[in-house]
Write a protein that holds these residues in place. Sequence first.
Motif, PDB file in Angstrom:
ATOM      1  N   ILE A 122     -10.265  -1.981  59.861  1.00  0.00           N
ATOM      2  CA  ILE A 122      -9.560  -2.058  61.096  1.00  0.00           C
ATOM      3  C   ILE A 122     -10.273  -1.179  62.029  1.00  0.00           C
ATOM      4  O   ILE A 122     -10.046   0.094  61.904  1.00  0.00           O
ATOM      5  N   VAL A 123     -11.049  -1.363  63.089  1.00  0.00           N
ATOM      6  CA  VAL A 123     -11.698  -0.496  64.074  1.00  0.00           C
ATOM      7  C   VAL A 123     -10.667  -0.319  65.229  1.00  0.00           C
ATOM      8  O   VAL A 123     -10.773  -1.461  66.151  1.00  0.00           O
ATOM      9  N   GLY A 124     -10.057   0.779  65.266  1.00  0.00           N
ATOM     10  CA  GLY A 124      -9.159   0.679  66.361  1.00  0.00           C
ATOM     11  C   GLY A 124      -7.681   1.018  66.200  1.00  0.00           C
ATOM     12  O   GLY A 124      -7.067  -0.045  65.536  1.00  0.00           O
ATOM     13  N   ALA A 125      -7.231   2.251  65.956  1.00  0.00           N
ATOM     14  CA  ALA A 125      -5.852   2.783  65.502  1.00  0.00           C
ATOM     15  C   ALA A 125      -5.208   2.406  66.831  1.00  0.00           C
ATOM     16  O   ALA A 125      -4.312   3.401  67.200  1.00  0.00           O
ATOM     17  N   SER A 126      -4.869   1.287  67.258  1.00  0.00           N
ATOM     18  CA  SER A 126      -4.081   0.932  68.541  1.00  0.00           C
ATOM     19  C   SER A 126      -2.931   0.003  68.268  1.00  0.00           C
ATOM     20  O   SER A 126      -2.576   0.153  66.833  1.00  0.00           O
ATOM     21  N   LEU A 127      -1.957  -0.233  69.156  1.00  0.00           N
ATOM     22  CA  LEU A 127      -0.822  -1.466  68.646  1.00  0.00           C
ATOM     23  C   LEU A 127      -1.506  -2.386  68.112  1.00  0.00           C
ATOM     24  O   LEU A 127      -1.110  -2.801  66.875  1.00  0.00           O
ATOM     25  N   ALA A 128      -2.363  -2.996  68.475  1.00  0.00           N
ATOM     26  CA  ALA A 128      -3.215  -4.320  67.839  1.00  0.00           C
ATOM     27  C   ALA A 128      -3.716  -3.881  66.557  1.00  0.00           C
ATOM     28  O   ALA A 128      -3.418  -4.967  65.573  1.00  0.00           O
ATOM     29  N   GLY A 129      -4.359  -2.890  66.282  1.00  0.00           N
ATOM     30  CA  GLY A 129      -4.583  -2.538  64.915  1.00  0.00           C
ATOM     31  C   GLY A 129      -3.614  -2.246  63.888  1.00  0.00           C
ATOM     32  O   GLY A 129      -3.757  -2.469  62.838  1.00  0.00           O
ATOM     33  N   ALA A 130      -2.590  -1.432  64.523  1.00  0.00           N
ATOM     34  CA  ALA A 130      -1.334  -1.111  63.644  1.00  0.00           C
ATOM     35  C   ALA A 130      -0.879  -2.309  63.189  1.00  0.00           C
ATOM     36  O   ALA A 130      -0.315  -2.594  61.903  1.00  0.00           O
ATOM     37  N   ARG A 131      -0.583  -3.392  64.335  1.00  0.00           N
ATOM     38  CA  ARG A 131       0.294  -4.552  63.922  1.00  0.00           C
ATOM     39  C   ARG A 131      -0.595  -5.436  62.728  1.00  0.00           C
ATOM     40  O   ARG A 131      -0.014  -6.329  62.041  1.00  0.00           O
ATOM     41  N   ALA A 132      -1.818  -5.413  62.862  1.00  0.00           N
ATOM     42  CA  ALA A 132      -2.641  -6.226  62.134  1.00  0.00           C
ATOM     43  C   ALA A 132      -2.597  -5.543  60.542  1.00  0.00           C
ATOM     44  O   ALA A 132      -2.477  -6.189  59.671  1.00  0.00           O
ATOM     45  N   ALA A 133      -2.496  -4.224  60.428  1.00  0.00           N
ATOM     46  CA  ALA A 133      -2.387  -3.569  59.104  1.00  0.00           C
ATOM     47  C   ALA A 133      -1.043  -4.018  58.613  1.00  0.00           C
ATOM     48  O   ALA A 133      -1.049  -4.055  57.423  1.00  0.00           O
ATOM     49  N   GLU A 134       0.125  -3.826  59.539  1.00  0.00           N
ATOM     50  CA  GLU A 134       1.252  -4.093  58.834  1.00  0.00           C
ATOM     51  C   GLU A 134       1.474  -5.570  58.590  1.00  0.00           C
ATOM     52  O   GLU A 134       2.039  -5.758  57.516  1.00  0.00           O
ATOM     53  N   ALA A 135       0.805  -6.336  59.130  1.00  0.00           N
ATOM     54  CA  ALA A 135       0.628  -7.901  58.741  1.00  0.00           C
ATOM     55  C   ALA A 135      -0.154  -8.229  57.347  1.00  0.00           C
ATOM     56  O   ALA A 135       0.540  -8.805  56.580  1.00  0.00           O
ATOM     57  N   LEU A 136      -0.926  -7.487  57.370  1.00  0.00           N
ATOM     58  CA  LEU A 136      -1.896  -7.346  55.901  1.00  0.00           C
ATOM     59  C   LEU A 136      -0.816  -6.893  54.883  1.00  0.00           C
ATOM     60  O   LEU A 136      -1.000  -7.844  53.821  1.00  0.00           O
ATOM     61  N   ARG A 137      -0.006  -6.260  54.881  1.00  0.00           N
ATOM     62  CA  ARG A 137       0.574  -5.521  53.759  1.00  0.00           C
ATOM     63  C   ARG A 137       1.967  -6.596  53.741  1.00  0.00           C
ATOM     64  O   ARG A 137       2.377  -6.796  52.787  1.00  0.00           O
ATOM     65  N   ALA A 138       2.385  -6.943  54.773  1.00  0.00           N
ATOM     66  CA  ALA A 138       3.555  -7.851  54.863  1.00  0.00           C
ATOM     67  C   ALA A 138       3.249  -9.378  54.137  1.00  0.00           C
ATOM     68  O   ALA A 138       4.053  -9.896  53.411  1.00  0.00           O
ATOM     69  N   GLU A 139       1.922  -9.729  54.175  1.00  0.00           N
ATOM     70  CA  GLU A 139       1.549 -10.839  53.626  1.00  0.00           C
ATOM     71  C   GLU A 139       1.180 -10.805  52.381  1.00  0.00           C
ATOM     72  O   GLU A 139       0.562 -11.766  51.776  1.00  0.00           O
ATOM     73  N   GLY A 140       1.164  -9.374  51.887  1.00  0.00           N
ATOM     74  CA  GLY A 140       1.092  -9.450  50.470  1.00  0.00           C
ATOM     75  C   GLY A 140      -0.441  -8.930  49.966  1.00  0.00           C
ATOM     76  O   GLY A 140      -0.657  -8.621  48.711  1.00  0.00           O
ATOM     77  N   PHE A 141      -1.326  -8.368  51.014  1.00  0.00           N
ATOM     78  CA  PHE A 141      -2.522  -7.929  50.634  1.00  0.00           C
ATOM     79  C   PHE A 141      -2.445  -6.685  49.846  1.00  0.00           C
ATOM     80  O   PHE A 141      -1.828  -5.560  50.334  1.00  0.00           O
ATOM     81  N   THR A 142      -3.218  -6.706  48.811  1.00  0.00           N
ATOM     82  CA  THR A 142      -3.092  -5.341  48.079  1.00  0.00           C
ATOM     83  C   THR A 142      -4.161  -4.489  47.885  1.00  0.00           C
ATOM     84  O   THR A 142      -4.401  -3.414  47.044  1.00  0.00           O
TER      85      THR A 142
END
Length: 423
Positions: free
Chosen positions: A10-30
């Motif tokens: 994820i290029v961009g440690a922004s609100l959008a980038g952080a929410r994307a990272a959060e969603a990846l883990r919440a949806e089970g990405f390992t």
Amino acid sequence: MSADEQVFVIVGASLAGARAAEALRAEGFTGRVLLIGQEDEVPYERPPLSKGFLQGKDPREKAYVHPREWYAEQDIELMLGRRVVAVHPESRTVTLDGDEQFAYDKLLLATGSVVRTLDVPGADAEGIRYLRAYRDSEALRQALTADPRPQVLVVGSGWIGLEIAAAARGYGCPVTVVSDERAPLRHVLGDELAALFQALHEANGVEFRFESGVRSFGDLDGAVRSALLDDGTELAADLVAVGVGIRPATELAEHAGLAVDNGVVTDAGLRTSDPHIYACGDVASTLNPLLGRHLRTEHWANARAGGKAAGKAMLGQEVSYAQVPYFFTDQYDLGMEYCGWAGPGDYARVVFRGDPTVRDGKAPEVIAFWLTDDNRVVAAMNINIWDVQDDLNALVKAGFAGTPANPARLTDPTVPLPEVLAG
């Protein structure tokens, strides 16, 4: 390749980038998640920069998407103070400053936007400030609270300019706003709401100079002291805050050969012209199925919702990003929420539920509706009236689906909002 072996960058440690990272883990990405950002600050929300933090009401930490330790707990590699200098779609790699490279299976561009700057003589003088990052807001707040209070000149009458003006007046600074428009916010809200915001600011002591830009700045020993306007007027200024808009940070996408048109072009699933690369937030021009057009939205809600949607899309989930655009502002005693999309030519008139008049310097309690010729609601704004956003969103969705509202019921405060489509 197993999911554990995949690398998502994820290029961009922004609100959008952080929410994307959060969603990846919440949806089970390992697999491995790299969240890369140019600032040294952990990802944060930007509205406080011109609102609560600038006004001295909110602490810095309140805007953080997550505390720093959360990223370690979620096994998200937070790489701060680093810049991605190139994206190579053919090899699926990114190059960072220092020539470090990382391979990716999926890439998200959440690079956001950069402020537009003034290119006039004297624009590099000390005391001319822009607002995009926390360090900018900190410096601006320190300047606004200096003794004696500075004479403030705000260049631009959009959301950022007006929020800075309101914060400056809250600190007791004399404020003049210079704008090439003939009323504040006119290009986004139209004449009726522009008049309301102008009246509110004038009632709180702000002076406006419309239909003029800044020709040059004058300085003393390198510090700004005045501004010469296009009409020949010279204004004193110890502090200049420039809010003339932002542009999407598309350089990486352009150099990578992705489709770019007022932002990185994506489909409704936030996928770019490269099937392994996604984009969201300020930088993305996304096909919105609800509105039936590509839309680039520069607001908090889009970054928040778009990041989550992008994370799901990167995992191969079916995503259709049909968000109703939303933004908000706080100025003086006015709190406002807006939903929908009503640019020039998208609507025929504005009608009100309540009286939009500013009285005794106080903002009204009113709801505004932007209507088409056939009375479809394409946007709505609630001012100092709360807990109505679900109803207003429903009206906007109905409007874009082709269902008209009854104007008489729409403007009648005795008719519940869920019932205005009837009769």
